[in-house]
Design an enzyme around this catalytic site. Sequence first.
Site, mmCIF file in Angstrom:
data_model
loop_
_atom_site.group_PDB
_atom_site.id
_atom_site.type_symbol
_atom_site.label_atom_id
_atom_site.label_comp_id
_atom_site.label_asym_id
_atom_site.label_seq_id
_atom_site.Cartn_x
_atom_site.Cartn_y
_atom_site.Cartn_z
ATOM 1 N N LYS A 77 0.804 -1.161 -0.030
ATOM 2 C CA LYS A 77 0.123 -0.164 -0.030
ATOM 3 C C LYS A 77 0.959 1.216 0.109
ATOM 4 C CE LYS A 77 -4.227 -1.854 1.395
ATOM 5 N NZ LYS A 77 -5.365 -1.913 2.482
ATOM 6 N N ARG B 48 -3.464 -9.877 5.156
ATOM 7 C CA ARG B 48 -3.851 -10.128 3.608
ATOM 8 C C ARG B 48 -2.730 -9.767 2.893
ATOM 9 N NH1 ARG B 48 -6.477 -6.799 -0.089
ATOM 10 N NH2 ARG B 48 -7.856 -8.005 -1.747
#
Length: 301
Positions: free
Chosen positions: A243, A282
Amino acid sequence: MDSLAAAPGTGPATTPLPVVRPARAARTFDDLPADRTLVMGILNVTPDSFSDGGRFADTDAAIRAGLKMHYDGADIIDVGGESTRPDSVRISAEEEQERVLPVIEALVRAGALVSVDTMNASTAEKAIGAGALIINDVSGTETDPAMASLVARTGVSYILMHSRGSVRSNDPNATYDDVVEDVVEELTKVRDRFYAAGVTPEQIILDPGLGFTKTAEHDWALLRGIDRIGALGHRVLIGASRKRFLGSLLTSFGKAAPPLERDNATAAVSALAAASGVWAVRVHNVQASLDAVKAAAAWKG
């Protein structure tokens, strides 16, 4: 993985296809390791993923990638057919289902435990019919009105992620008095709506929604305050993989690291999250984070 040979006279096969193997009993929650944080592999069946760049938009390519994650040791595979990159365009539920359902069916047939990454209750219901045991919903405070009753009726696990609407760069909604307390409060309100529909506490998994209507500073604060989210009494999932806040951390010569260069930092977050006792991480790179959570478990004893 084996591939199908070309038929005589047709020349070499240009795109190996997954071999159809005998069906295996699908993995259940009882089959998952209980002595470490779990690793959920991300499988984006989209042409416009922020990280994968559409590598698995083709059904056969997605199945191959999912099977590799499964055999690499992913505990869960999260299949999504709609991109959530900044400024992405919503697609119809029908198109989403065309992308994800064949992949889910193939992975379940191979014995994988599958989660469906969707904001649409209609897609979630068909995915459950195909064998998915988890709904991963990133819609946050704007949940599909039919989602809570679906979760209650089917008894599947539901990942409730914090967000304040669609993902956008420079989102004006990314303003908080205290990001940890505000996220806890907003997750609680949505969770209570699910309770009212008949969903049990055991079905709910909480995700702080790193990168969704949040700055890098917010993301780090949420990781430091993950115990506050865990104190709500549910399993906690962390989705930090590749991210923007990791890209900003790894800035070199004024340029943020691109997504594919964020896997080492992702694995570090996975190890720290595991040390903090989260239920699952995740990630895109299954092997690196699987090593990380195993090391964290050994360290903790």
